[in-house]
Design a protein around this motif. Structure first.
Motif: not given
Length: 817
Positions: A221-222, A225, A228-229
């Motif tokens: 998940e990290a 994330r 996606s940044a």
């Protein structure tokens, strides 16, 4: 701006586990429901193979040396089209790039150009607190600046060891996961690095284990994330049609008019795993149909192949299997000899050599299209290159420069004398107008004109038209010197029998009486004779007689035997007789393992007659030797009158008796061979007129007439050959009713414009468009032809003698031929 979630997996140095972690992340994210695009910094082919296995999508490369800095973002967007996120595996250490290039083509360089956040993989097995200092240095050195957003610790020895490293890192960068020592998730290596995924039977199972461990020990998940940044990207996705300069309107790209799409065979399988995904995309965008072949298992090139691409891989590791596939090796050697446009990079170069020696064992025969031998070298060659073209060839023009890389641990022990493909600055590879073979790997996305030129060459190539015959040269208003049919009237007794056969055509034809008559003529038993619908049917029957392992056709000669063999699914090898040897057959030229040999005597189109003793010497060891005596009108050196084990003689009535519209011929062979051919023959294939012709031309009267016709044809042929020699035109000494003459390129067309049809010779394997075959006609017709030739070649020099196998042949000076 284009939004593309993405991360680069990099490391302080090679060996920290980049490939393991990057591939594991791709597989774990894909199994979690993401559509993942895998990319690799640098020229490496092996890692993208694992990426493809993990993602189910082609692995892609990002290398500024190979494709230029300006293409990195477009290629990244192209490869990631339709994906949720992209994972880019780095190369070597984060800031390690081209030697002397100040980090050019490094992971950091590519990360900066593509604005891709970096996750570091650090092997902590031999350090603890120093790991934090290493990470801090990589994050702050900033040459060029990169955005390190996370770290994955690899090969932790124990929980206590891992905790020590975690405390030293503190909060300077998020730790996304910790992996323990586990050799079970590492790919095996050998002399050129990792073993490619396509060569590992356990690759899928190992990948499943790796994906499970990554999913368990890395915070996916990290990872998503952080990906996606990633900032948006400026630019448009690379497009192969646009790269080729094709017009891409609303209806798709407009390709140049190539006629029938060229068909390019591309080598794949376990031995040829090195190929950039964009290569095939460019070939297809340029209008080619691409068909993958496996040189380890496929027995022949696909039907209609007009181009061949042999990429990189490990032929030295698969040499015994490649060498054992002798049918494909012969097929490729023959096709390249016929001018098949062929590109071979590294492994492809080795495969085309005479032999390859692997890490262990003796040298193994390869294709043999290049006069060189490959063997293992004492050290690895690994380097970026900038290459220059020394001369025009299949892919490039003189003086052009390309970028590429070398990656091999073999060398050529016997260099070819042909023009090299590149100057690096040392001469490297082999190149001609139809072949480009080199150790240098190029990425065609960086040089799309290479793909375009290859496809253009493939679109022009059709190989010799094996179905081209002399009757296609003729047309109303042209004097026919192309068709080898006696142009005098048929005997009246033959015409009477032909007419009678038609009036009595109310019953199915039965050739048994004709076979008895033919047998009597040759002093043989009727069981030795099979009547056929001309020699063409006989060749078809022979092709289907057995599952030939190594059929051989002696060329240049009548092409119908090869057509028949190929139609029957065989891949005949060729023994190509050369001008330098006077187009004469040496029995030693025929491979020992050939189980079928087809040869004309005299051969068409050379007119060369081979001694009967040489043809007998070809027989033995279960081999069938087929001798086509279609033009042996005087019966000198004939093998028709004796039964020789393993020998098949074919005869045709078409030419001498002026009956091309009546397909009539026969086979003479041992009874068991005749019986086998008869079983394959279509019922009633030999017509009533053909049977009548067989009977009529076997009589004593017919034999006297045949001798008279043979003498007349001999006089005609001598007059023609003497006239050509007198003009200084090179000829081949002939014993047939035609002459093979080297009149020069364009002469056939020029003669056609003057009203004369001669037979083109470039459809015969081994000959080119400088040669024509001229039929022997009446003296007045021949004199008219010689006058036309004199006007085509207005400046004729004194003939210069050259010697072929004891016979003096004449030729034009070079500027006239």
């Amino acid at each position: 701006m284009v939004a593309l979630p993405r991360l680069m997996v990099a490391a302080p140095a090679s060996g920290h586990g980049k490939t393991t972690v990057a591939t594991g992340l791709m597989a774990a994210l894909a199994r979690a429901g993401h559509t993942v695009s895998g990319h690799k910094v640098g020229p490496d082919y092996i890692d993208p193979g694992y990426h493809a296995l993990a993602t189910g999508r082609p692995g892609r490369n990002l290398d500024p040396h190979l494709v230029g800095e300006e293409r990195l973002v477009p290629l990244l967007l192209h490869g990631a089209a339709g994906a949720d996120l992209a994972i880019v595996e780095g190369v070597m250490g984060l800031y390690d790039g081209q030697i002397g290039g100040d980090g050019f083509a490094s992971s950091a360089h590519v990360a900066a150009l593509t604005r891709t956040p970096v996750v570091l993989v650090v092997d902590i097995s031999s350090a603890s607190r120093t790991v934090a200092a290493t990470i801090h240095g990589l994050m702050t050195w900033a040459q060029p600046p990169v955005d390190v957003v996370g770290v994955i610790l690899n090969k932790a020895g124990s929980p206590r060891h891992a905790d020590e490293v975690l405390r030293s890192i503190g909060d300077q960068v998020p730790v996304l996961g910790i992996l323990q020592r586990d050799d079970g998730i590492e790919a095996p290596s050998r002399h050129l690095g990792l073993v490619p995924a396509a060569e590992r039977h356990d690759a899928a199972g190992a990948l499943d284990r790796l994906a499970h461990q990554i999913a368990e020990k890395v915070n996916l998940e990290a990872v998503v994330r952080l990906a996606s940044a990633a900032p948006g990207l400026d630019g448009e996705a690379w497009d192969p049609a646009t790269a080729l300069g094709l017009d891409t309107g609303p209806g798709g790209p407009t390709r140049p008019p190539l006629g029938r799409p060229p068909s390019i065979a591309v080598a794949g399988g376990r031995a040829f795993t090195f190929r950039y995904a964009e290569t095939v995309e460019l070939l297809r965008a340029a209008g080619a149909d691409v068909v993958e072949i496996d040189p380890l298992s496929d027995a022949r090139l696909p039907e209609g192949t007009t181009g061949l691409y042999l990429g990189g891989g490990f032929p030295e590791m698969h040499a015994p299997e490649l060498g054992a596939n002798d049918r494909l090796r012969r097929d490729i050697r023959t096709a390249i000899a016929r001018g098949l446009p062929t590109v071979a990079e590294c492994a492809g170069l080795l495969y085309l050599c005479e032999s390859v020696q692997g890490p262990e064992g003796p040298a193994v025969p390869m294709v043999g299209a290049i006069d060189a031998h490959a063997a293992m070298a004492p050290r690895l060659t690994l380097s970026y290159r900038t290459a220059t073209t020394p001369a025009d060839n299949l892919l490039t023009t003189k003086g052009e420069r390309v970028t590429g890389h070398e990656f091999h641990r073999t060398h050529l022990t016997v260099a070819s004398s042909r023009t090299p493909a590149w100057e690096l600055p040392h001469a490297e590879g082999v190149a001609t107008g139809s072949l480009h073979a080199s150790y240098l790997h190029t990425h065609w996305a960086g040089h799309p004109h290479l793909a375009r030129r290859f496809v253009e060459a493939a679109s022009r190539h059709r190989g010799p038209d094996l179905r081209h015959h002399g009757d296609r040269e003729t047309a109303p208003g042209l004097v026919d010197l192309a068709v080898n049919v006696f142009d005098g009237p048929r005997p009246r007794w033959l015409d009477r029998e032909l007419v009678r056969s038609v009036t009595e055509a109310d019953a199915y034809p039965d050739a048994r009486d004709a076979e008895t008559v033919v047998a009597r003529r040759h002093g043989r038993h009727p069981d030795d004779v099979l009547a056929t619908a001309g020699a063409a049917e006989a060749f078809t029957l022979v092709a289907r007689l057995r599952p030939w392992r190594h059929p051989v056709v002696v060329h240049p000669q009548f092409t119908e035997p090869e057509v028949a063999l190929r139609t029957a699914g065989h891949s005949p090898a060729q023994v190509v007789l050369t001008r330098e040897q006077g187009f004469r057959l040496d029995p030693a030229d025929v491979p020992d393992d050939a189980d079928l040999v087809v040869v004309g005597n005299p051969t068409n189109p050379t007119g060369v007659r081979h001694p009967a003793a040489d043809l007998r010497a070809l027989t033995g060891d279960g081999r069938l030797v087929v001798v086509d005596e279609a033009f042996l009108d005087d019966d000198v050196e004939t093998l028709a009158d004796e039964r020789v084990p393993g020998l098949v003689v074919l005869r045709s009535l078409t030419k001498l008796w002026s009956i091309p519209g009546i397909r009539a011929g026969y086979v003479l062979a041992e009874p068991h061979v005749v019986a086998g051919l008869r079983e394959l023959q279509t019922p009633w294939s030999v017509s009533a007129p053909a049977i009548a012709a067989l009977v009529a031309t076997s009589s004593d009267v017919a034999r006297e007439e045949a001798r008279a016709r043979a003498e007349e044809l001999e006089q005609r042929r001598r007059h023609l050959q003497d006239g050509l020699d007198g003009l200084g035109i090179e000829t081949v000494p002939s014993t047939a009713p035609y002459v093979l003459a080297r009149t020069g390129t364009g002469t056939r067309e020029a003669l056609r414009g003057l009203g004369f049809a001669v037979r083109r010779a470039d459809t015969f394997p081994g000959l080119d468009d400088e040669w024509v075959r001229i039929s022997a006609r009446r003296t007045t017709v021949t004199d008219d032809l010689l006058g036309a030739l004199r006007s085509v070649h207005p400046v004729l020099r004194k003939p210069v003698g050259i010697r072929h196998s004891g016979a003096t042949v004449t030729r034009l000076s070079s500027n006239e031929s």
